[in-house]
Motif scaffolding. Structure first.
Motif, PDB file in Angstrom:
ATOM      1  N   PRO A  68     -23.796  20.033 -11.085  1.00  0.00           N
ATOM      2  CA  PRO A  68     -23.382  18.839 -10.351  1.00  0.00           C
ATOM      3  C   PRO A  68     -22.030  19.070  -9.685  1.00  0.00           C
ATOM      4  N   ALA A  69     -21.833  18.412  -8.554  1.00  0.00           N
ATOM      5  CA  ALA A  69     -20.563  18.572  -7.829  1.00  0.00           C
ATOM      6  C   ALA A  69     -19.530  17.667  -8.479  1.00  0.00           C
ATOM      7  N   VAL A  70     -18.888  18.150  -9.510  1.00  0.00           N
ATOM      8  CA  VAL A  70     -17.971  17.298 -10.277  1.00  0.00           C
ATOM      9  C   VAL A  70     -16.561  17.301  -9.716  1.00  0.00           C
ATOM     10  N   HIS A  71     -16.292  18.158  -8.719  1.00  0.00           N
ATOM     11  CA  HIS A  71     -14.923  18.262  -8.206  1.00  0.00           C
ATOM     12  C   HIS A  71     -14.804  17.723  -6.795  1.00  0.00           C
ATOM     13  N   ASP A  72     -13.700  17.032  -6.565  1.00  0.00           N
ATOM     14  CA  ASP A  72     -13.323  16.719  -5.191  1.00  0.00           C
ATOM     15  C   ASP A  72     -12.795  18.002  -4.568  1.00  0.00           C
TER      16      ASP A  72
ATOM     17  N   ARG B 154      -7.451  17.019 -12.342  1.00  0.00           N
ATOM     18  CA  ARG B 154      -7.270  15.968 -11.319  1.00  0.00           C
ATOM     19  C   ARG B 154      -8.372  16.005 -10.273  1.00  0.00           C
ATOM     20  N   ARG B 155      -8.985  17.164 -10.118  1.00  0.00           N
ATOM     21  CA  ARG B 155     -10.018  17.287  -9.088  1.00  0.00           C
ATOM     22  C   ARG B 155     -11.352  16.676  -9.508  1.00  0.00           C
ATOM     23  N   LEU B 156     -11.486  16.333 -10.795  1.00  0.00           N
ATOM     24  CA  LEU B 156     -12.768  15.762 -11.222  1.00  0.00           C
ATOM     25  C   LEU B 156     -13.060  14.496 -10.418  1.00  0.00           C
ATOM     26  N   VAL B 157     -14.251  14.450  -9.875  1.00  0.00           N
ATOM     27  CA  VAL B 157     -14.621  13.316  -9.033  1.00  0.00           C
ATOM     28  C   VAL B 157     -14.706  12.046  -9.891  1.00  0.00           C
TER      29      VAL B 157
ATOM     30  N   LEU C  57     -22.364  10.840  -9.353  1.00  0.00           N
ATOM     31  CA  LEU C  57     -23.042  11.660 -10.360  1.00  0.00           C
ATOM     32  C   LEU C  57     -23.946  10.836 -11.270  1.00  0.00           C
TER      33      LEU C  57
ATOM     34  N   MET D 286      -6.707  21.115 -11.938  1.00  0.00           N
ATOM     35  CA  MET D 286      -8.156  21.241 -12.072  1.00  0.00           C
ATOM     36  C   MET D 286      -8.768  19.946 -12.601  1.00  0.00           C
TER      37      MET D 286
END
Lengths: 475, 177
Positions: A132-136, B142-145, B73, B140
Motif C-alpha cells: 500500500p502507498a503509505v507514504h506521502d 512524518r511521511r506516513l499518509v 488506505l 520517515m
C-alpha cells in the motif's frame, strides 16, 4: 500480488517495528496483536514465537487465516502478508533456534528460565500483497537524509572474500597470526570493524577473550560464563545469532562473570571488562565447532543499525566452519609437534647480571595459590592454566637460567593441570602472550619453531607467592 | 464514501449504559504518551484485515471511542465495517510494548473534520516521537499518509490487557492498566 519475495523483506524480520497480526475467531470477532519478532523459515513459510497461550492462538486454532502487516525499519515501507497457520513446533531445529533467541533476550532482561518459548507457530505465506502507498511524497532534501548508510566500500563478492580468507587461514603459521588475519580480512573486505574471538577455558564453563579488533588495547582475557548473554548462549547452544537494533532492555548484555566479589583486595580489579561498544546497534555471534567440539566463538558488533544482513549470517556460518577447523587443526598440529622423541635440549642462557638501568622497567609479580591468579604491580594479569604456565616458566628461568621451553615439558608437568588430550595449550599460550603484551610488554613469549617458544625478559622482576589475598588479621 | 453508520448486523451485547464504562483515564494517559494504533476488522468470509490508525479519542462517557484512519488506505476496512461492524483496535507504545486492545462495534463512520484533524495531529506527533525512540527517522514517520481521514466511532464492548507477559489477554476492569 507484489513482486516481493520473503527474502527481499529481510529487514522486516529484524523485529525493530513490531509486526501486526490480525486474526478472527469463529464467531467473527477480530483481534489484532503486535509481535516482537517474526522469523523467516523458508521462501514460503514464516514462524512466530509463542511464549503464552493467548487469544491469537485460540483464534488461529478456530480460523487459520490471518494477515501480518510488517514494517521495513529503514524506509518504513509497509508489507502485507496473507498467512495460514500450519502447525506449532515444540522441538526441532526451528524451535531450538527461536528458543535460543528468546533465551538471549531473557538473559538480557534478567528473566532466564521464566521468559521462554512455548512453541514456534509456523505459517504458510499464501500471498504477499501489493504494497500500500503509505507514504506521502517527501521533499528531496528530506529523502536524502533517509538513505541507508553505504555498505562495505569494496565490491561485495562473497566467494572472493571466502577464497581470500581461506588462503589467509592456510598461510597462517600460528594461532596468533590466524586470528589477526581472519579478523583483519573481515574488516577490510566487509567493513566489520569490531570483532572478538573467545575460546573455552580449562573448566569448559567459561569463554575467555583471546583476540579482539577495533576496541583498542585491552579486553584479552575477559571472561563470559557459558549460558550468559549473547556470547555465552551462543557457546552453550552452538547456534549463531544475529541481533539487530534493540530497545534498551535488549541491548547487548555485557556478560562478564557473575561471580560475587568477596570483600578485600583479592578480587578487586580482577575482572577484565569484555570489549564492547556502548552504542552497539547490531551484533552477530557464531560458534566455532570442529569435530563436534566447541573451539571458540566469533563475534562482531557495530554501532550501525542493520550492519549485519541475513546473508552475512549465512556467509559467516560458512566461514566459521572453516575457521573452526583451522583453529582445531592448528591446535592438533601443535600437539603432535610438541612431543618429538629426540628433541635437542632447550637452550640455556646466562641471565644478565648487570643491575637494572633506569630505563629498564621492573615489575612486582604476585601469585595467589588459592585460585591460580597472578597480579602485576597490584593489577590482575591472568589466571588459571596461563597463570600457572607463566609462574612455572619464571621459576625455570630463575632456577636453571634457561629461556627456551617446549610444549612437551609443559604437558609433562602435572602441576599445570593440563588435560591429557585436547589441552588447548597453544590457545593458552596465545592468551598469555597477549596479556603480557598488553600489561608488561617487556616480558615476551616468542615462538621459536614447532613446539618451542622463548620467554624474553627485558625487565627486572620481583616475585612472591601467597596462599590467598585475604588480609591477614593482625597478630 | 460512507457518511452515516451502516446498519451492521446485531452482535454480542455492548456494555450496559448503566454498568461501569469500559474505558478509563489510564487509557487516555496511555494514548497521550504516544501509541501506535492498529485497526482490525474482518470480511464476510472471516478473512482478517488490518491497517494503521493515526490518532484516537476517548469520549467523555468512557464508552465510546474514535479511531482515525487515512481514507486512501481504508477501502477494505470500510467495506468490512459496512458488512458487520466488528472492530478491534490495538494501542501500543512501541518503546516498551505497553498495550491494550479495545473491541467493539461500529457506531458511526464519517469523514474527519478539521476539529478531528487537530486531535490526529497530536497523535501523529506522539507516534513520530515513539518511532524515533526505536530508531525510525522522524522524517520517515512524518511521511506516513494520514489526511484526509475517516473517523470510526466505536461503541466499546471490552478492553483487554495486551502488554506482553503474564496477564496478556485478560479483560481489564474499567480499562485500568
Amino acid at each position: 500480488m507484489s513482486g516481493h519475495t520473503l527474502e527481499s523483506l529481510w529487514r522486516c524480520f529484524d523485529g525493530v517495528v513490531p509486526t501486526l497480526l490480525s486474526t478472527c475467531d469463529k464467531s467473527g470477532i477480530p483481534n489484532v496483536s503486535l509481535l516482537s519478532n517474526v522469523s523467516y523459515v523458508d521462501s514460503k513459510h514464516v514462524a512466530v514465537s509463542r511464549q503464552f497461550f493467548n487469544k491469537t492462538t485460540k483464534n488461529l486454532l478456530e480460523n487459520p487465516d490471518c494477515l501480518a502487516v510488517m514494517w521495513d525499519p529503514v524506509d518504513l515501507g509497509m508489507h502485507r502478508l496473507r498467512l495460514r497457520f500450519v502447525r506449532s513446533e515444540t522441538e526441532g531445529p526451528l524451535f531450538d533456534s527461536m528458543a535460543t533467541r528468546i533465551q538471549v533476550i531473557a538473559s538480557h532482561v534478567g528473566m532466564q528460565g521464566i521468559f521462554r518459548l512455548v512453541a514456534a507457530d509456523v505459517f504458510e505465506v499464501v500471498a504477499i500483497e501489493e504494497d500500500p502507498a503509505v507514504h506521502d511524497p517527501a521533499p528531496v532534501e528530506e529523502l536524502e537524509i533517509l538513505q541507508p548508510e553505504p555498505g562495505p566500500t569494496e565490491e561485495r563478492s562473497e566467494l572472493w572474500v571466502l577464497h581470500r580468507l581461506q588462503n589467509e587461514m592456510r598461510g597462517a603459521p600460528n594461532l596468533d597470526c590466524l586470528f589477526e588475519k581472519v579478523l583483519g580480512t573481515l574488516e577490510e573486505t566487509l567493513g566489520f570493524e569490531h570483532s572478538l574471538v573467545l575460546v573455552p577455558d580449562e573448566s569448559g564453563k567459561r569463554l575467555v577473550t583471546i583476540a579482539s579488533r577495533g576496541y583498542g588495547q585491552g579486553g584479552v582475557g575477559a571472561e563470559v560464563p557459558f549460558g550468559e548473554g549473547l556470547l555465552g548462549i551462543v557457546a552453550e547452544k552452538r547456534k549463531s545469532l544475529r541481533l539487530c537494533p534493540m530497545d534498551s532492555a535488549l541491548r547487548y548484555g555485557r556478560a562478564v562473570r557473575g561471580r560475587a566479589v568477596d570483600q578485600g583486595a583479592r578480587d578487586l580489579g580482577r575482572e577484565i571488562p569484555l570489549p564492547g561498544l556502548q552504542s552497539a546497534q547490531s551484533q552477530l555471534a557464531m560458534p566455532l565447532v570442529a569435530g563436534g567440539e566447541l573451539v571458540g566463538v566469533l563475534a562482531f558488533e557495530s554501532p550501525r543499525a542493520h550492519a549485519f544482513e541475513a546473508w552475512h549470517q549465512v556467509f559467516l556460518d560458512l566461514l566459521a566452519d572453516r575457521f573452526a577447523h583451522a583453529v582445531a587443526d592448528m591446535l592438533e598440529a601443535n600437539d603432535s609437534a610438541s612431543a618429538p622423541d629426540h628433541e635437542p635440549p632447550p637452550r640455556s642462557i646466562s641471565l644478565p647480571e648487570v643491575p637494572a638501568t633506569p630505563t629498564r622497567p621492573s615489575y612486582s609479580l604476585c601469585f595467589y595459590k588459592n585460585d591460580d591468579c597472578i597480579f602485576v604491580d597490584g593489577s590482575y594479569l591472568v589466571r588459571g592454566v596461563p597463570a600457572r604456565i607463566l609462574w612455572r616458566l619464571l621459576n625455570v628461568v630463575e632456577r636453571e637460567s634457561r629461556d627456551e621451553f617446549t610444549n612437551r615439558e609443559l604437558r609433562l608437568d602435572p602441576w599445570l593441570g593440563l588435560p591429557p588430550i585436547r589441552d588447548n595449550l597453544e590457545s593458552r599460550l596465545v592468551l598469555l602472550r597477549r596479556r603480557l603484551a598488553e600489561r608488561c610488554p617487556e616480558m615476551k613469549l616468542t615462538p621459536r619453531g614447532r613446539g618451542r617458544f622463548g620467554l624474553e625478559l627485558d625487565c627486572t622482576l620481583s616475585r612472591v607467592e601467597r596462599a590467598s589475598a585475604s588480609i591477614e588479621p593482625p597478630s | 464514501m460512507v457518511d452515516r453508520s451502516p446498519s451492521a448486523p446485531p452482535g454480542p451485547a455492548l456494555s450496559s449504559p448503566e454498568g461501569p464504562p469500559p474505558l478509563s483515564e489510564d487509557i487516555v494517559e496511555l494514548i497521550a504518551s504516544g501509541v501506535a494504533v492498529s485497526v482490525g476488522t474482518r470480511d464476510e468470509r472471516l478473512q482478517p484485515e488490518a491497517m494503521l490508525g493515526i490518532g484516537v479519542r476517548v469520549h467523555p462517557d468512557f464508552r465510546t471511542f474514535t479511531v482515525y484512519v487515512p481514507e486512501a488506505l481504508a477501502a477494505a476496512t470500510v467495506k468490512n465495517l459496512q458488512h458487520n461492524g466488528e472492530i478491534a483496535v490495538a494501542l501500543a507504545r512501541p518503546h516498551d510494548h505497553k498495550s491494550v486492545q479495545i473491541k467493539g462495534r461500529l457506531r458511526e463512520l464519517r469523514r474527519a473534520t478539521e476539529a478531528d484533524r487537530d486531535i490526529q495531529a497530536v497523535g501523529r506527533s506522539a507516534l513520530v516521537e515513539q518511532f524515533a525512540g526505536i530508531g525510525i527517522p522522524r522524517p520517515m514517520t512524518r511521511r506516513l499518509v494520514w489526511w484526509p481521514s475517516l473517523a470510526i466511532e466505536i461503541d466499546v464492548r471490552h478492553v483487554y490487557q495486551q502488554t506482553p507477559g503474564p496477564g496478556a489477554g485478560e479483560l481489564l476492569a474499567r480499562g485500568g492498566l
